[in-house]
Design a protein around this motif. Sequence first.
Motif, PDB file in Angstrom:
ATOM      1  N   MET A   1       0.824  -1.201   0.000  1.00 12.80           N
ATOM      2  CA  MET A   1       0.000   0.000   0.000  1.00 12.80           C
ATOM      3  C   MET A   1       0.860   1.254   0.000  1.00 12.80           C
ATOM      4  SD  MET A   1      -3.110  -0.759  -0.357  1.00 12.80           S
ATOM      5  CE  MET A   1      -3.815   0.843   0.010  1.00 12.80           C
ATOM      6  N   GLY A   2       2.085   1.138   0.517  1.00 15.47           N
ATOM      7  CA  GLY A   2       2.986   2.277   0.516  1.00 15.47           C
ATOM      8  C   GLY A   2       3.441   2.679  -0.881  1.00 15.47           C
ATOM      9  N   ILE A   3       3.274   1.784  -1.856  1.00 19.00           N
ATOM     10  CA  ILE A   3       3.633   2.102  -3.244  1.00 19.00           C
ATOM     11  C   ILE A   3       2.409   1.898  -4.145  1.00 19.00           C
ATOM     12  CG2 ILE A   3       6.084   1.593  -2.954  1.00 19.00           C
ATOM     13  CD1 ILE A   3       5.542  -1.150  -4.336  1.00 19.00           C
ATOM     14  N   PHE A   4       1.239   2.252  -3.624  1.00 19.92           N
ATOM     15  CA  PHE A   4      -0.005   1.932  -4.323  1.00 19.92           C
ATOM     16  C   PHE A   4      -0.088   2.584  -5.704  1.00 19.92           C
ATOM     17  CE2 PHE A   4      -2.481   5.849  -4.203  1.00 19.92           C
ATOM     18  CZ  PHE A   4      -1.817   6.599  -3.238  1.00 19.92           C
ATOM     19  N   ASN A   5       0.626   3.693  -5.917  1.00 18.34           N
ATOM     20  CA  ASN A   5       0.566   4.342  -7.228  1.00 18.34           C
ATOM     21  C   ASN A   5       1.601   3.807  -8.201  1.00 18.34           C
ATOM     22  OD1 ASN A   5       2.631   5.470  -5.666  1.00 18.34           O
ATOM     23  ND2 ASN A   5       2.593   7.402  -6.815  1.00 18.34           N
ATOM     24  N   ALA A   6       2.525   2.958  -7.740  1.00 10.09           N
ATOM     25  CA  ALA A   6       3.574   2.442  -8.626  1.00 10.09           C
ATOM     26  C   ALA A   6       3.013   1.659  -9.816  1.00 10.09           C
ATOM     27  CB  ALA A   6       4.567   1.596  -7.829  1.00 10.09           C
ATOM     28  N   PRO A   7       2.025   0.772  -9.644  1.00 12.61           N
ATOM     29  CA  PRO A   7       1.515   0.039 -10.814  1.00 12.61           C
ATOM     30  C   PRO A   7       1.025   0.944 -11.935  1.00 12.61           C
ATOM     31  CG  PRO A   7       0.795  -1.027  -8.818  1.00 12.61           C
ATOM     32  CD  PRO A   7       1.428   0.258  -8.396  1.00 12.61           C
ATOM     33  N   HIS A   8       0.312   2.014 -11.578  1.00 11.33           N
ATOM     34  CA  HIS A   8      -0.188   2.936 -12.610  1.00 11.33           C
ATOM     35  C   HIS A   8       0.969   3.654 -13.287  1.00 11.33           C
ATOM     36  CE1 HIS A   8      -2.584   5.964 -14.664  1.00 11.33           C
ATOM     37  NE2 HIS A   8      -1.801   6.882 -14.126  1.00 11.33           N
ATOM     38  N   VAL A   9       1.940   4.118 -12.508  1.00 14.09           N
ATOM     39  CA  VAL A   9       3.077   4.852 -13.075  1.00 14.09           C
ATOM     40  C   VAL A   9       3.884   3.945 -14.005  1.00 14.09           C
ATOM     41  CG1 VAL A   9       5.252   5.997 -12.529  1.00 14.09           C
ATOM     42  CG2 VAL A   9       3.208   6.482 -11.170  1.00 14.09           C
ATOM     43  N   ILE A  10       4.127   2.703 -13.582  1.00 12.34           N
ATOM     44  CA  ILE A  10       4.886   1.764 -14.410  1.00 12.34           C
ATOM     45  C   ILE A  10       4.134   1.476 -15.705  1.00 12.34           C
ATOM     46  CG2 ILE A  10       5.728  -0.607 -14.547  1.00 12.34           C
ATOM     47  CD1 ILE A  10       6.323  -0.395 -11.518  1.00 12.34           C
ATOM     48  N   HIS A  11       2.840   1.256 -15.609  1.00 15.70           N
ATOM     49  CA  HIS A  11       2.034   0.976 -16.802  1.00 15.70           C
ATOM     50  C   HIS A  11       2.076   2.160 -17.759  1.00 15.70           C
ATOM     51  CE1 HIS A  11      -1.666   0.407 -19.232  1.00 15.70           C
ATOM     52  NE2 HIS A  11      -1.405  -0.880 -19.080  1.00 15.70           N
ATOM     53  N   ASP A  12       1.980   3.372 -17.225  1.00 15.96           N
ATOM     54  CA  ASP A  12       2.016   4.571 -18.054  1.00 15.96           C
ATOM     55  C   ASP A  12       3.387   4.713 -18.721  1.00 15.96           C
ATOM     56  OD1 ASP A  12       0.834   7.175 -18.912  1.00 15.96           O
ATOM     57  OD2 ASP A  12       2.508   7.972 -17.739  1.00 15.96           O
ATOM     58  N   THR A  13       4.446   4.451 -17.960  1.00 10.50           N
ATOM     59  CA  THR A  13       5.801   4.537 -18.501  1.00 10.50           C
ATOM     60  C   THR A  13       6.007   3.538 -19.630  1.00 10.50           C
ATOM     61  OG1 THR A  13       6.705   5.302 -16.381  1.00 10.50           O
ATOM     62  CG2 THR A  13       8.262   4.317 -17.936  1.00 10.50           C
ATOM     63  N   MET A  14       5.608   2.302 -19.392  1.00 13.16           N
ATOM     64  CA  MET A  14       5.802   1.260 -20.393  1.00 13.16           C
ATOM     65  C   MET A  14       4.937   1.511 -21.628  1.00 13.16           C
ATOM     66  SD  MET A  14       8.154  -0.708 -19.340  1.00 13.16           S
ATOM     67  CE  MET A  14       9.008  -1.220 -17.863  1.00 13.16           C
ATOM     68  N   SER A  15       3.771   2.091 -21.446  1.00 14.46           N
ATOM     69  CA  SER A  15       2.910   2.416 -22.584  1.00 14.46           C
ATOM     70  C   SER A  15       3.593   3.445 -23.488  1.00 14.46           C
ATOM     71  CB  SER A  15       1.561   2.952 -22.106  1.00 14.46           C
ATOM     72  OG  SER A  15       0.839   1.956 -21.414  1.00 14.46           O
ATOM     73  N   LYS A  16       4.294   4.393 -22.888  1.00 10.69           N
ATOM     74  CA  LYS A  16       5.012   5.393 -23.682  1.00 10.69           C
ATOM     75  C   LYS A  16       6.185   4.761 -24.415  1.00 10.69           C
ATOM     76  CE  LYS A  16       3.671   9.212 -20.661  1.00 10.69           C
ATOM     77  NZ  LYS A  16       4.110  10.152 -19.597  1.00 10.69           N
ATOM     78  N   VAL A  17       6.854   3.805 -23.772  1.00 14.32           N
ATOM     79  CA  VAL A  17       7.956   3.099 -24.429  1.00 14.32           C
ATOM     80  C   VAL A  17       7.429   2.266 -25.598  1.00 14.32           C
ATOM     81  CG1 VAL A  17       9.716   1.306 -24.107  1.00 14.32           C
ATOM     82  CG2 VAL A  17       9.406   3.073 -22.366  1.00 14.32           C
ATOM     83  N   ALA A  18       6.236   1.736 -25.462  1.00 14.62           N
ATOM     84  CA  ALA A  18       5.654   0.853 -26.486  1.00 14.62           C
ATOM     85  C   ALA A  18       5.048   1.608 -27.660  1.00 14.62           C
ATOM     86  CB  ALA A  18       4.578  -0.027 -25.849  1.00 14.62           C
ATOM     87  N   ALA A  19       4.742   2.879 -27.482  1.00 12.53           N
ATOM     88  CA  ALA A  19       4.001   3.628 -28.480  1.00 12.53           C
ATOM     89  C   ALA A  19       4.843   3.935 -29.733  1.00 12.53           C
ATOM     90  CB  ALA A  19       3.496   4.941 -27.882  1.00 12.53           C
TER      91      ALA A  19
END
Length: 293
Positions: free
Chosen positions: A273-291
């Motif tokens: 829970m202390g890193i609850f926003n990490a999954p969204h940030v990682i997904h957003d980062t990887m989506s930009k790498v994939a685009a």
Amino acid sequence: MKPLMKRFFLSLVLLAGAPACLALAPYVRGAKLPAAELPAQVAAVEQKLQAAGFTVIGRHMPKGIPTNATIIVTDPGILDAIGKVGGSAISAAALRVGVQADGSVSYMNPEYWHRAFVRRKYGQVEAAVKASQARLTQALGEGAPFGGNVEADDLASYRYMFGMERFDSNSELVQHASFDEALASVRANLAKGTAQTARVYEVVLPERKVAVFGVAMNDTESGEGWWVNKIEGSAHVAALPYEIFIVDNTVYALYARFRIALAWPGLGMGQFMGIFNAPHVIHDTMSKVAAKP
């Protein structure tokens, strides 16, 4: 003997004869290195790995975790087996070894990770995984397994808890017109540091139209250094870097509530829970790498 007593003793006999569930840990400790600067320790481990038949394809110094490094290698037997399986099995192409400034060495437990990444087709790569595991042990030593435990039979469908993601949940990022376009896009984005990322390694099997990249996430506020330090997880440096992979014309990255939990299965819910926003940030980062650039 009374019927109730007979049933009791029969239950004990059946329990004793049942096969025990095999629990696996994600990492194994290697032999500790003599005192030296971290780059010299990394070089010494790379020499041991190369002498054992592994090919070094990357070196990762995670931003914000200055006393840790990861060496990424491939193994000919595993690459051959994964090429025959194809598809998302490419995510398991690389093996990772962690080195810490105090001389501690650790390496990913290949059986643990390949059971989780190759899943129901693990049997097709098992012989190569076992052979690679034996050579890792010979090269680096075999200490205690660590990092938490997951039953071997559960890894193919692993999730941290009910309601959370499995391997193929929310992992699709971007579809391109072709494999070549997807490959070119990921390469171009990593080369220019999109979303403060960098390429650590790549493995491409063009005949199977699959590829995997190791991605350094270097943002000082939201990158891997932030969340790894937040969960006090630097001993698991062999979990890094995060991977992004291509199958045919589609780019994928494992969702972080699966990928982080798999790498740190012993963490409590409070720590996650202390890193609850990490999954969204990682997904957003990887989506930009994939685009498409």
